[in-house]
Design an enzyme around this catalytic site. Structure first.
Site, short mmCIF file in Angstrom:
data_model
loop_
_atom_site.label_atom_id
_atom_site.label_comp_id
_atom_site.label_asym_id
_atom_site.label_seq_id
_atom_site.Cartn_x
_atom_site.Cartn_y
_atom_site.Cartn_z
N SER A 139 23.13 -15.97 25.88
CA SER A 139 21.82 -16.02 25.23
C SER A 139 21.65 -17.28 24.39
O SER A 139 20.54 -17.65 24.05
CB SER A 139 21.59 -14.78 24.37
OG SER A 139 22.43 -14.81 23.23
N PRO A 150 26.42 -10.96 19.30
CA PRO A 150 27.65 -11.53 18.69
C PRO A 150 27.49 -12.93 18.13
O PRO A 150 28.44 -13.52 17.64
CB PRO A 150 28.62 -11.54 19.87
CG PRO A 150 27.74 -11.79 21.06
CD PRO A 150 26.45 -11.04 20.78
N ASP A 172 19.41 -3.20 9.32
CA ASP A 172 18.40 -3.03 10.36
C ASP A 172 17.47 -4.24 10.33
O ASP A 172 16.87 -4.54 9.29
CB ASP A 172 17.62 -1.74 10.09
CG ASP A 172 16.60 -1.44 11.19
OD1 ASP A 172 16.19 -2.37 11.90
OD2 ASP A 172 16.20 -0.27 11.31
N ASP A 222 15.96 -12.06 18.78
CA ASP A 222 16.08 -11.74 20.21
C ASP A 222 16.40 -10.25 20.37
O ASP A 222 17.17 -9.86 21.24
CB ASP A 222 17.18 -12.61 20.85
CG ASP A 222 17.17 -12.53 22.38
OD1 ASP A 222 16.10 -12.29 22.96
OD2 ASP A 222 18.25 -12.70 22.98
N LYS A 268 10.17 -9.04 24.79
CA LYS A 268 10.67 -8.40 26.01
C LYS A 268 9.49 -7.71 26.70
O LYS A 268 8.81 -6.87 26.09
CB LYS A 268 11.75 -7.37 25.66
CG LYS A 268 12.83 -7.87 24.70
CD LYS A 268 13.71 -8.95 25.32
CE LYS A 268 14.79 -9.40 24.34
NZ LYS A 268 15.67 -10.43 24.89
#
Length: 350
Positions: A184, A218, A256, A272, A301
């Protein structure tokens, strides 16, 4: 040339056609799209004789979302074995003079099978173009495109520097960095290259800035900031790559992404997260309207159907929220090569 050929990602033909139809009609051009599912391109047919060429010269390529490349064309050219170059050259004499010629295909597995044929044709095509006088150095900004459909048919078209991609097949290819936490990372690298003007690059991406990465783990997007010396507040309940954390530039907060609020205004917000696009759009607008950031790059998305309509809804929603907050801004949206079922949005506060 009466028609327009647009290259797009395979599977996004209907969305590309819906967008071009709206853009063309807004400029007084009317026609219909020829859409073949999973072809990786569309052809938009117009009634007016020179509509295609006239239209593309009026467009801003960076304002088109789903188009990878856009060229003006006429009808398909039938190619005979042993006479392909001659057939194309005959048609080329009807085009404006050009300074270069590109030979391309759609970005599909079927089209990749044509790579051998294209290599064989490249040299004789270029030599034929030069010999016939179709290529001229004085034709600055004009390019001819041979778009091969198969070994027996092709479109021949023209593009202009003011409205086109400068990459073959409209694809900006990037090398995955060995230290990258995930693939990504290429999305944000391409987004920076697409959205941040070269003349403001140093001002917009400066060492010592601070960015917030929502849904960071990550660390694919965080990595792009770290390699520029930019501090990152990484928001995610998941683990971050150890090598990134060891740089001392990353502060990992397990929280969050939809509830986190920064302690001060940051230079960049990126996101993302996998969530409904309208929910992400509203969150981005909240950050910008609240003055928590001056720049944002994020992915929306998209659903499987009516993706252009979904993007339009998200943009209209953000526009309403930002206008209400009195925020002046500029934005771009693009279906980048490294995107999949998503588009990338960049918003900068003026």
């Amino acid at each position: 040339m009466k028609n327009v050929l647009v290259y797009c990602r395979q599977g996004f033909e209907k969305d590309c056609a819906a967008e071009l139809s709206e853009v063309a009609s807004s400029k007084g051009f009317y026609g219909y799209a020829k859409v073949v599912p999973d072809a990786g391109y569309i052809v938009y047919n117009f009634d007016q004789a020179d509509a295609g060429e006239t239209l593309i010269q009026q467009l801003n390529f960076n304002r088109l979302i789903f188009a990878r490349q856009i060229i003006a064309v006429n009808d398909v050219i039938e190619l005979e074995q042993g006479g392909r170059v001659e057939s194309l050259l005959e048609a080329a004499r009807e085009l404006p003079l050009a300074e270069e010629i590109w030979i391309e295909t759609a970005d599909t597995n079927d089209a990749k099978a044509l790579s051998g044929l294209i290599k064989k044709l490249e040299k004789p095509l270029r030599e034929g173009w030069k010999r016939s006088g179709v290529l001229r150095n004085k034709a600055v900004g004009v390019r001819h495109h041979v778009f091969m459909l198969d070994g027996e048919a092709a479109y021949l078209g023209v593009s202009y520097a003011a409205c086109r991609s400068e990459f073959p097949m409209g694809i900006r290819r990037l090398r995955f960095p060995a230290a990258g936490p995930s693939r990504s990372t290429l999305k944000l690298e391409e987004a920076f290259l697409q959205f941040v003007p070269e003349q403001t690059l140093e001002a917009d991406l400066t060492e010592g800035m601070t960015a917030v990465d929502l849904g960071a783990a990550p660390g694919g997007w965080t990595y792009q900031f770290v390699k520029k010396g930019i501090n990152v507040i990484a928001i995610d309940n998941g683990p971050m790559q150890k090598e990134l954390m060891s740089t001392g530039l990353v502060e990992h907060e397990k929280a969050d992404g939809f509830k986190y609020e920064p302690p001060y205004t940051v230079d960049w917000l990126v996101c993302d997260m996998v969530e409904r696009p309208i929910k992400v759009a509203e969150l981005m607008a909240k950050w910008l309207a609240s003055g928590w950031t001056r720049r944002a790059i994020f992915n929306l998305k998209l659903p499987m159907k009516k993706r252009y309509q979904e993007v339009t809804l998200c943009l209209q929603t953000m526009e309403g929220l930002l206008r209400k907050a009195g925020v002046s801004y500029q934005y771009q949206v693009k279906h980048l090569y490294h995107d999949r079922e998503e588009v990338t949005v960049c918003i900068m506060v003026k």
